[in-house]
Scaffold this motif. Structure first.
Motif, PDB file in Angstrom:
ATOM      1  N   LEU A 185      -4.937  52.417  -2.546  1.00 12.06           N
ATOM      2  CA  LEU A 185      -4.372  51.469  -1.576  1.00 12.06           C
ATOM      3  C   LEU A 185      -3.201  50.697  -2.195  1.00 12.06           C
ATOM      4  O   LEU A 185      -2.234  50.361  -1.514  1.00 12.06           O
ATOM      5  N   LEU A 224      -1.124  44.971   1.842  1.00 13.58           N
ATOM      6  CA  LEU A 224      -1.589  45.759   2.986  1.00 13.58           C
ATOM      7  C   LEU A 224      -1.430  45.028   4.322  1.00 13.58           C
ATOM      8  O   LEU A 224      -1.909  45.512   5.338  1.00 13.58           O
ATOM      9  N   ILE A 281      -9.910  54.638   7.187  1.00 15.67           N
ATOM     10  CA  ILE A 281     -10.615  55.030   5.957  1.00 15.67           C
ATOM     11  C   ILE A 281     -11.909  55.736   6.349  1.00 15.67           C
ATOM     12  O   ILE A 281     -12.755  55.162   7.042  1.00 15.67           O
ATOM     13  N   ILE A 317      -6.287  47.924   9.035  1.00 12.01           N
ATOM     14  CA  ILE A 317      -7.215  48.822   8.337  1.00 12.01           C
ATOM     15  C   ILE A 317      -8.508  48.987   9.136  1.00 12.01           C
ATOM     16  O   ILE A 317      -9.139  48.009   9.541  1.00 12.01           O
ATOM     17  N   TYR A 352      -9.133  51.067  -4.435  1.00 16.04           N
ATOM     18  CA  TYR A 352      -8.203  49.983  -4.777  1.00 16.04           C
ATOM     19  C   TYR A 352      -6.905  50.562  -5.346  1.00 16.04           C
ATOM     20  O   TYR A 352      -5.801  50.175  -4.950  1.00 16.04           O
ATOM     21  N   LEU A 392      -7.674  58.631   3.479  1.00 15.61           N
ATOM     22  CA  LEU A 392      -6.847  57.593   4.096  1.00 15.61           C
ATOM     23  C   LEU A 392      -5.954  58.306   5.105  1.00 15.61           C
ATOM     24  O   LEU A 392      -5.203  59.211   4.737  1.00 15.61           O
ATOM     25  N   TYR A 420      -0.639  46.762   7.506  1.00 10.04           N
ATOM     26  CA  TYR A 420      -1.579  47.749   8.046  1.00 10.04           C
ATOM     27  C   TYR A 420      -2.741  47.090   8.801  1.00 10.04           C
ATOM     28  O   TYR A 420      -3.218  46.028   8.409  1.00 10.04           O
TER      29      TYR A 420
END
Length: 193
Positions: free
Chosen positions: A190, A6, A74, A11, A187, A116, A9
């Motif tokens: 993602l 990730l 999120i 987040i 999890y 998401l 990203y």
């Protein structure tokens, strides 16, 4: 590992919930917290997970025009589903008392949806856990509300608090979903990005 996957990203978790902060932190990923006020109103014809899906997506709306190319937002929502109706957060003591009275000696479902959202896509998924409470006495309900003040929790209870420890006799599904965040599903989703 997920954090490496990730890394492209940025987040953003849009939640004030300290429980959600803790649970996402436990996935060992970097994130920031941003919140915006959203009136949690949904169309009356929606039922069950359609309500939480709708609200999780609604909570993303105020952010969408501000998202950069690498942002991943999120958002989530949790309800308690009992006797074909949704129990949200209680308005006051009486509301909390009545909710816990309804949950007493009954089985309900806890539904959490996670959305998401990026500049290019929005993906929403949910999880359902079945929870059974023993018969709670008025004294137990009163003690819990006055001591723990569960006014920020769907169904007026937190599974990780006193009432969960003394009152829940059976559970089928994810404990963390009942806390408000099905981290196993988050999890998994993602990991697919």
């Amino acid at each position: 590992m997920l954090s490496t996957k990730l890394s492209k990203y940025n987040i953003i978790l849009a939640s004030k919930s300290p429980r959600r902060h803790e649970l996402i932190k436990s996935l060992d990923i970097s994130f920031s917290i941003k919140t915006k006020e959203v009136e949690e109103i949904y169309p009356e014809n929606l039922k069950h997970s359609k309500i939480t899906d709708y609200l999780a997506e609604l909570k993303a709306t105020p952010f969408t025009s501000e998202l950069n190319e690498n942002d991943l937002l999120i958002t989530s929502d949790t309800i308690v589903w009992l006797n074909n109706k949704a129990l949200g957060k209680p308005k006051d003591y009486d509301d909390a008392f009545n909710m816990l009275k309804e949950l007493s000696n009954a089985t309900h479902e806890v539904i959490t949806s996670i959305s998401l959202t990026s500049k290019n896509f929005q993906q929403t998924f949910n999880d359902v856990t079945t929870v059974t409470f023993k018969k709670l006495s008025n004294e137990e309900i009163d003690y819990y509300i006055n001591t723990y003040k569960p006014f920020d929790k769907a169904g007026a209870y937190g599974i990780q608090e006193w009432i969960g420890k003394i009152g829940i006799t059976k559970m089928n599904g994810s404990y963390f979903n009942v806390m408000g965040f099905p981290v196993h599903k988050l999890y998994k989703e993602l990991s697919k990005l």
